[in-house]
Design an enzyme around this catalytic site. Structure first.
Site, PDB file in Angstrom:
ATOM      1  CG  ASP A  49     -25.296  89.101  49.911  1.00 26.07           C
ATOM      2  OD1 ASP A  49     -25.721  89.265  48.749  1.00 26.07           O
ATOM      3  OD2 ASP A  49     -24.094  89.168  50.216  1.00 26.07           O
ATOM      4  CB  SER A  50     -29.786  91.471  46.946  1.00 23.05           C
ATOM      5  OG  SER A  50     -30.499  90.267  46.753  1.00 23.05           O
ATOM      6  CG  ASP A  88     -25.782  85.237  48.485  1.00 19.89           C
ATOM      7  OD1 ASP A  88     -25.007  84.522  47.834  1.00 19.89           O
ATOM      8  OD2 ASP A  88     -26.263  86.307  48.054  1.00 19.89           O
ATOM      9  CE  LYS A 118     -25.151  84.382  44.874  1.00 16.37           C
ATOM     10  NZ  LYS A 118     -24.281  85.498  45.305  1.00 16.37           N
ATOM     11  CD  GLU A 120     -20.471  88.597  46.693  1.00 13.56           C
ATOM     12  OE1 GLU A 120     -19.545  89.412  46.842  1.00 13.56           O
ATOM     13  OE2 GLU A 120     -21.671  88.901  46.737  1.00 13.56           O
ATOM     14  CD  GLU A 186     -23.737  91.364  40.504  1.00 12.09           C
ATOM     15  OE1 GLU A 186     -23.776  90.401  41.291  1.00 12.09           O
ATOM     16  OE2 GLU A 186     -24.230  92.482  40.775  1.00 12.09           O
TER      17      GLU A 186
HETATM   18  O1  KIV Z   1     -27.582  88.785  46.482  1.00 13.00           O
HETATM   19  C1  KIV Z   1     -28.047  88.638  45.343  1.00 13.00           C
HETATM   20  O2  KIV Z   1     -29.215  88.890  45.109  1.00 13.00           O
HETATM   21  C2  KIV Z   1     -27.136  88.128  44.308  1.00 13.00           C
HETATM   22  C3  KIV Z   1     -27.447  88.223  42.839  1.00 13.00           C
HETATM   23  C4  KIV Z   1     -26.675  87.246  42.035  1.00 13.00           C
HETATM   24  C5  KIV Z   1     -28.780  88.346  42.345  1.00 13.00           C
HETATM   25  O3  KIV Z   1     -26.090  87.685  44.646  1.00 13.00           O
END
Ligand code: KIV
Length: 278
Positions: A49-50, A88, A118, A120, A186
């Site tokens: 999500d970056s 993500d 993924k 968090e 992280e």
């Molecule tokens: O969103 C992202 O790019 C991440 C990192 C772990 C690189 O979550």
């Protein structure tokens, strides 16, 4: 790889089996052309999500939507063949509870063709991770500095110094026991990354978490020198593509203004001559 093709890609169990072996090389990607290149060299591609900050100019990942993740997930899956593609789950798409997480994760997997999602969070997300993994959705966990919670952390600070270390270790154990196939650590200190890597049965993938981890991940645009808004200490830049783009774009604009582009070789004449470009 499309959503309907038979996958020859690495699977979550393949990645899990790499615990303690050759370090797992991971990068983010958001587009088909870069996914093709990353796929030739890395084991895992994260559609992070970056993307919100790197490609859409958002100030953080908080405003990234599920539709954005699905669109970039589809683009990356079209370019990937061997690497495991992980997408993500964005902020707000899974925290309400396991059912919401399942509904949105299933949509991501069905509409993109990715191999895993993924999310968090540590102990607080363990129940959700268990619910997803028992229902066919492989989960990569993400603990330590979790950027979707930047407003709670009050900035992108190093995590796990002092008393906080114990909670992050508990988070790692909780996501591992809940069935995550690997965990991103992280921005945590090296001693903590080492203890976690020794304590859990799944691979740890570090970003700003030292070489003590089982693998590494970085944001592609940081590595290539395209995203230069800020430069965390843990990033190693392998190219200066942002600078090269600046040079190329300014040369183009100068050529246009000074009548050097287009040249005779770019122009169509009266009589047709066969050429590659038609
Ligand atoms: O969103 C992202 O790019 C991440 C990192 C772990 C690189 O979550």
């Amino acid at each position: 790889m499309s959503a309907t093709s038979i996958s020859k890609a690495l699977t979550p169990p393949d990645i899990k089996a790499r615990k303690g072996g050759t370090p797992i090389a991971c990068l983010t990607a958001y587009t088909t052309p870069f996914a093709r290149i990353v796929d030739r060299h890395c084991d895992l591609i994260l559609v992070g999500d970056s993307v919100g900050m790197v490609l859409h100019g958002l100030p953080s990942t908080v405003a990234v939507s599920l539709d954005m993740m699905i669109m970039h997930g589809q683009a990356v899956c079209r370019g990937a063949g061997r690497a495991l593609v992980v997408v993500d789950l964005p902020f707000g798409s899974y925290e309400e509870g396991p059912e919401q997480a399942f509904r949105n994760a299933a949509r991501v997997m069905a509409e993109t063709g990715c191999g895993a999602v993924k999310l968090e969070g540590g102990e607080t997300m363990a129940e959700t991770i268990r619910f997803l993994t028992r229902r066919g959705i492989p989960v990569m966990a993400h603990i330590g500095l979790t950027p979707q919670a930047v407003n709670t952390f009050g900035g992108y600070k190093v995590q796990g110094r002092g008393a906080g270390a114990e909670q992050i270790l508990k988070d790692a154990e909780a996501v591992s026991e809940a069935g995550a196939f690997c965990v991103v650590l992280e921005k945590v200190t090296e001693p903590l990354a080492r203890s976690i890597t020794e304590a859990v049965a799944i691979p740890t993938i570090g970003i700003g978490a030292s070489a003590a981890c089982d693998g590494q991940i970085l944001v592609l645009d940081d590595v290539l020198g395209i995203f230069t808004d800020f430069r965390p200490k843990f990033v190693k830049r392998y190219a200066e593509l942002g600078r090269d783009a600046e040079t190329a774009i300014s040369a183009y604009a100068k050529d246009v203004r000074e009548h050097r582009f287009p040249g005779p070789e770019h122009v169509f004449g009266e009589t047709a001559r066969p050429s590659a470009g038609g």
